[in-house]
Design a protein around this motif. Sequence first.
Motif, PDB file in Angstrom:
ATOM      1  N   GLN A 251      59.313 -29.794 -97.519  1.00 52.58           N
ATOM      2  CA  GLN A 251      58.387 -30.065 -98.622  1.00 52.58           C
ATOM      3  C   GLN A 251      58.910 -31.161 -99.533  1.00 52.58           C
ATOM      4  O   GLN A 251      58.160 -31.707-100.339  1.00 52.58           O
ATOM      5  CB  GLN A 251      58.152 -28.792 -99.442  1.00 52.58           C
ATOM      6  N   LEU A 264      56.065 -31.928-102.132  1.00 56.19           N
ATOM      7  CA  LEU A 264      54.750 -31.312-101.938  1.00 56.19           C
ATOM      8  C   LEU A 264      54.825 -29.908-102.509  1.00 56.19           C
ATOM      9  O   LEU A 264      55.483 -29.029-101.954  1.00 56.19           O
ATOM     10  CB  LEU A 264      54.392 -31.281-100.448  1.00 56.19           C
ATOM     11  N   LEU A 265      54.155 -29.694-103.635  1.00 54.21           N
ATOM     12  CA  LEU A 265      54.245 -28.430-104.361  1.00 54.21           C
ATOM     13  C   LEU A 265      52.858 -27.848-104.602  1.00 54.21           C
ATOM     14  O   LEU A 265      51.909 -28.575-104.902  1.00 54.21           O
ATOM     15  CB  LEU A 265      54.943 -28.633-105.707  1.00 54.21           C
ATOM     16  N   SER A 266      52.753 -26.536-104.503  1.00 55.18           N
ATOM     17  CA  SER A 266      51.502 -25.864-104.836  1.00 55.18           C
ATOM     18  C   SER A 266      51.451 -25.619-106.340  1.00 55.18           C
ATOM     19  O   SER A 266      52.464 -25.744-107.042  1.00 55.18           O
ATOM     20  CB  SER A 266      51.413 -24.532-104.086  1.00 55.18           C
ATOM     21  N   GLU A 269      53.950 -22.967-107.350  1.00 54.59           N
ATOM     22  CA  GLU A 269      55.326 -23.445-107.451  1.00 54.59           C
ATOM     23  C   GLU A 269      55.530 -24.278-108.700  1.00 54.59           C
ATOM     24  O   GLU A 269      56.551 -24.137-109.400  1.00 54.59           O
ATOM     25  CB  GLU A 269      55.668 -24.269-106.203  1.00 54.59           C
ATOM     26  N   ASN A 285      51.274 -21.474 -99.534  1.00 48.97           N
ATOM     27  CA  ASN A 285      51.193 -22.900 -99.858  1.00 48.97           C
ATOM     28  C   ASN A 285      49.855 -23.492 -99.422  1.00 48.97           C
ATOM     29  O   ASN A 285      49.816 -24.530 -98.757  1.00 48.97           O
ATOM     30  CB  ASN A 285      52.349 -23.645 -99.191  1.00 48.97           C
ATOM     31  N   SER A 288      48.760 -27.910-101.527  1.00 44.33           N
ATOM     32  CA  SER A 288      49.938 -28.539-102.124  1.00 44.33           C
ATOM     33  C   SER A 288      49.596 -29.972-102.520  1.00 44.33           C
ATOM     34  O   SER A 288      48.799 -30.641-101.858  1.00 44.33           O
ATOM     35  CB  SER A 288      51.115 -28.512-101.157  1.00 44.33           C
ATOM     36  N   SER A 316      49.000 -26.520 -96.790  1.00 43.26           N
ATOM     37  CA  SER A 316      50.306 -26.244 -96.169  1.00 43.26           C
ATOM     38  C   SER A 316      50.968 -27.540 -95.713  1.00 43.26           C
ATOM     39  O   SER A 316      51.515 -27.624 -94.618  1.00 43.26           O
ATOM     40  CB  SER A 316      50.149 -25.286 -94.981  1.00 43.26           C
TER      41      SER A 316
END
Length: 464
Positions: A251, A264-266, A269, A285, A288, A316
């Motif tokens: 990620q 790459l963050l949701s 997160e 996820n 993201s 994802s």
Amino acid sequence: MELTFWDRIVRAFQYDLAIWHNVFLTIIYIIAGACVFFAIRYIRTLIRKKERFSITAFFTILIGPLVFPVVLFLILSLSLGGSSSVTPGQKFVTFKTSNGDEAVALTTGNFLANETGKYGTYGSTRYYGVALSQESGKKVWQTKLSGGEAELLGKTGDKLWYFTGNGLQVIALKTGKTLAKASDFKGIQNQLPKNYENYLVKDQLVYFKGLDGQFYQINPKNLTGKVVKEGIRAADFPETPVSDEKFETAQITATPDSDQLFALLSDKELQAIQAGGDIEMDQENERSYLYQTKLVKQNKVAVSDNEKVMSEAFISGEFILDPSRKRPTNDTFHTLTDFTSQVSDTENSAYSTEYNRFVRITGGLGVATSSKYLPLATSEGNWLILHYETIERNSSLKLSAFNPRTKQVSWTTLLYTSSISSTLKQGDKLTLLSNDDLLEINLKNGNLKGYSFQNDRFFSKKPE
């Protein structure tokens, strides 16, 4: 790439690997030929006797005898054909054909159904070595493999080595001709094991663990074997037939000379980071977003909303990594992935907590010996992001080319598969093998060429 109903009907009138199907189809063609013969004879009789032509009689002669066998044949073909399947092996190799085309060789397991009902489907599986050229859109060759379950071991020079239920089968790379079977390895044929994990192709030589517990080496040129004490060890042999030639993904990544990481963050997160709470990387996820950040501000883990690169979400999403890229020591990337080098007060009471939060989100990217977190870069300077089309189970994967300089997605291609078993990048071509298809993506423009094993059909698609 599903076949339409009409495609299935057309396919039914083509010869395939099922004996019953080919025999039945031949009988139908013989009956059809007889009908045409008698229809022509009927017309000639009318002309000679100068009698009136009857359309009803003509079509009764031409079509009547075919109705029942054709209907029965189609019912059997469509029902049993729908229950049959083709499954590719876990490994493939590439080579140049005699015409100079790039081709892929692998194994396929062809399950042929001969009975289906409420208690299940019954049939048999035959294994083949197959070579496919996506440049020409044709099968180069197909060779039946002897014995039971089979898998490709590898390539040495102009030979392909297959494991079969009988031990080994050697096939000519460009022609598909069988060069040797287990019984041809004089002197060592009684030592050939019946397990895939006891064979290995390494450095243009073939090794196996003999049934007597010794290591054997086969010379690919003259197909002779001998016991060896050096050059091989037990740890070299694969534990399973599953290929290890898969994507490594993460990620978070960056280039060695970058002053910021791409993550790459949701939303889940990001909220945990902003709130200063315990960070758990979102396993689902589902959506993201791409952020460009240093992850550390004022001795704490931090990512702000204004560091979001684009509004587009990736389901994802993860970066495809390039394990072959070696990063220098003490570079910018090493600093960015090491929490200690970015804080000014390591004696602070909050240091330990923040350190653990940083390790949670980066997953140990700062390990000095690690080089696998560098992105797979194309000749256009794009990074590849692998993500899903929807959140549903078995949703198709997508591949997007992200340019870290312009912060734009150059192209996105639907891959028509939910899983990938093997991968190979050669220049601007990326070859992917799944349980359904063999895919080739042009990394310059995202154009996709593929071959469907189930439907025995080549196809091509443009990016979205």
